[in-house]
Enzyme design. Structure first.
Site, PDB file in Angstrom:
ATOM      1  N   PRO A  23       0.839  -1.204   0.000  1.00  0.00           N
ATOM      2  CA  PRO A  23       0.000   0.000   0.000  1.00  0.00           C
ATOM      3  C   PRO A  23       0.871   1.250   0.000  1.00  0.00           C
ATOM      4  O   PRO A  23       1.790   1.374   0.819  1.00  0.00           O
ATOM      5  CB  PRO A  23      -0.810  -0.124   1.292  1.00  0.00           C
ATOM      6  CG  PRO A  23      -0.012  -1.037   2.162  1.00  0.00           C
ATOM      7  CD  PRO A  23       0.739  -1.963   1.260  1.00  0.00           C
ATOM      8  N   TYR A 183       1.059   5.575  12.896  1.00  0.00           N
ATOM      9  CA  TYR A 183      -0.349   5.955  12.901  1.00  0.00           C
ATOM     10  C   TYR A 183      -1.026   5.405  14.153  1.00  0.00           C
ATOM     11  O   TYR A 183      -0.379   4.787  15.000  1.00  0.00           O
ATOM     12  CB  TYR A 183      -0.992   5.527  11.583  1.00  0.00           C
ATOM     13  CG  TYR A 183      -0.306   6.183  10.400  1.00  0.00           C
ATOM     14  CD1 TYR A 183      -0.182   7.568  10.344  1.00  0.00           C
ATOM     15  CD2 TYR A 183       0.289   5.438   9.386  1.00  0.00           C
ATOM     16  CE1 TYR A 183       0.493   8.194   9.304  1.00  0.00           C
ATOM     17  CE2 TYR A 183       0.969   6.051   8.337  1.00  0.00           C
ATOM     18  CZ  TYR A 183       1.063   7.434   8.306  1.00  0.00           C
ATOM     19  OH  TYR A 183       1.735   8.048   7.285  1.00  0.00           O
TER      20      TYR A 183
END
Length: 335
Positions: A23, A183
């Site tokens: 990704p 994150y």
């Protein structure tokens, strides 16, 4: 010793080869509405026709404030799901399996995209928003986040589950929970960013609680026959951070909670000197693999023989390509 071109079966899904597209953020939702566009169709479609066995779409916000930048995609509404379905259907037509990385950017949300003329946090008058983290500890150069309340965390857990249901409706074969690169879920795992004293902080059991709650919720919402991946940063490349020993224990827990593969990366939560070089994260993948789950290795894997050696050495069950796949969309066909 499997070939790069041997299929990999996880649950009811058989991926045609061991070459995954990692990704990679594209920052191309120009309308800032989280809806994927022709860019995503062409970007992913080109690599599907180029022979990648599994494509994992970029970090996709499960809530609006979970996006890294205003131009990142989302999966918090049905309009976004319908736009993703168009991309998925085309890539399926090229023979590729399709995955999507579900994410909440936490304290690293609401930033300018890398090629903007500014850097740092986006202010509210330019489309930015309040950010949330485990503690009111900012990432260097960004605004201080609001410490997430237990109520907000429950909302995030349900948002991941809802996004998984939409991913299923859009036809995705795999969901990957993003718990890497600094994150939100990685921020909770790391003692460098998680200074909480409640049940979501402290020892590894507390710091991994939110991740396991998300995985449980996604696994319950996601069809039993479809695989669930989790991406982790197995090293923060600095003293006192979340490291490979804790990462291996988390991988073991993830297996108990229904995850099928761990995608092993590193870094992103704090500023640190990362010794990047060919295959520099492969040893991390090999270590985490000892937990018993299949793993995917990523990180400057650029040459077909180098990629095959990762499998031959038993370091990983698959490899993910990133930057080299941007340069060469048909890398698997050349390999």
């Amino acid at each position: 010793m499997p070939s790069l071109f041997d299929p990999l079966t996880l649950r009811d899904l058989t991926i045609p080869n061991r070459i995954f597209l990692a990704p990679m953020c594209q920052y191309q939702c120009e309308a800032r509405d989280g809806v994927p566009t022709d860019w995503h169709l062409v970007h992913l479609g080109a690599r599907a026709s180029g022979g990648f066995g599994l494509l994992i779409a970029e970090a996709t916000g499960v809530v609006p404030e979970g996006r890294i930048t205003p131009e990142c995609p989302g999966l918090w509404n049905d309009t976004q799901a319908a736009a993703w379905k168009r991309v998925v259907d085309f890539c399926h037509g090229q023979g590729a399996a399709m995955g999507i990385q579900l994410a909440h950017a936490g304290r690293k949300a609401s930033t300018y995209r890398p090629f903007a003329h500014r850097s740092g946090s986006v202010p509210a008058d330019d489309g930015g928003w309040e950010t949330f983290g485990p503690s009111a500890v900012p990432f260097p150069g960004l605004e201080t986040p609001t410490e997430a309340t237990p109520g907000y965390l429950a909302h995030v857990v349900e948002a991941f589950a809802a996004a998984a249901r939409r991913a299923d409706a859009a036809g995705f074969d795999v969901v990957e929970v993003h718990a890497a690169h600094g994150y939100l879920l990685h921020e909770f795992l790391s003692p460098l960013s998680n200074q909480r004293t409640d049940g979501y902080g402290g020892d590894l059991a507390g710091r991994s609680r939110l991740l396991l709650e998300v995985v449980d919720a996604v696994r319950a919402a996601w069809p039993a026959g479809k695989p669930l991946f989790v991406r982790i940063s197995a090293s923060e490349w600095t003293d006192g951070g979340f490291g490979v020993e804790e990462a291996t224990e988390v991988a073991r827990l993830l297996g108990e909670h229904g995850a099928d593969l761990v995608h092993v990366s590193s870094g992103g939560n704090v500023l640190a000197p990362i010794p990047a070089g060919p295959g520099y994260q492969v040893p991390l993948a090999a270590a985490v693999r000892s937990a018993g789950l299949p793993v995917c290795a990523v990180g400057l894997i650029t040459d077909p023989r180098q990629a095959q050696k990762v499998l031959d050495d038993g370091s990983a069950d698959a490899v993910a390509l990133a930057r080299v796949a941007l340069r060469e969309p048909a890398w698997p066909l050349r390999a």
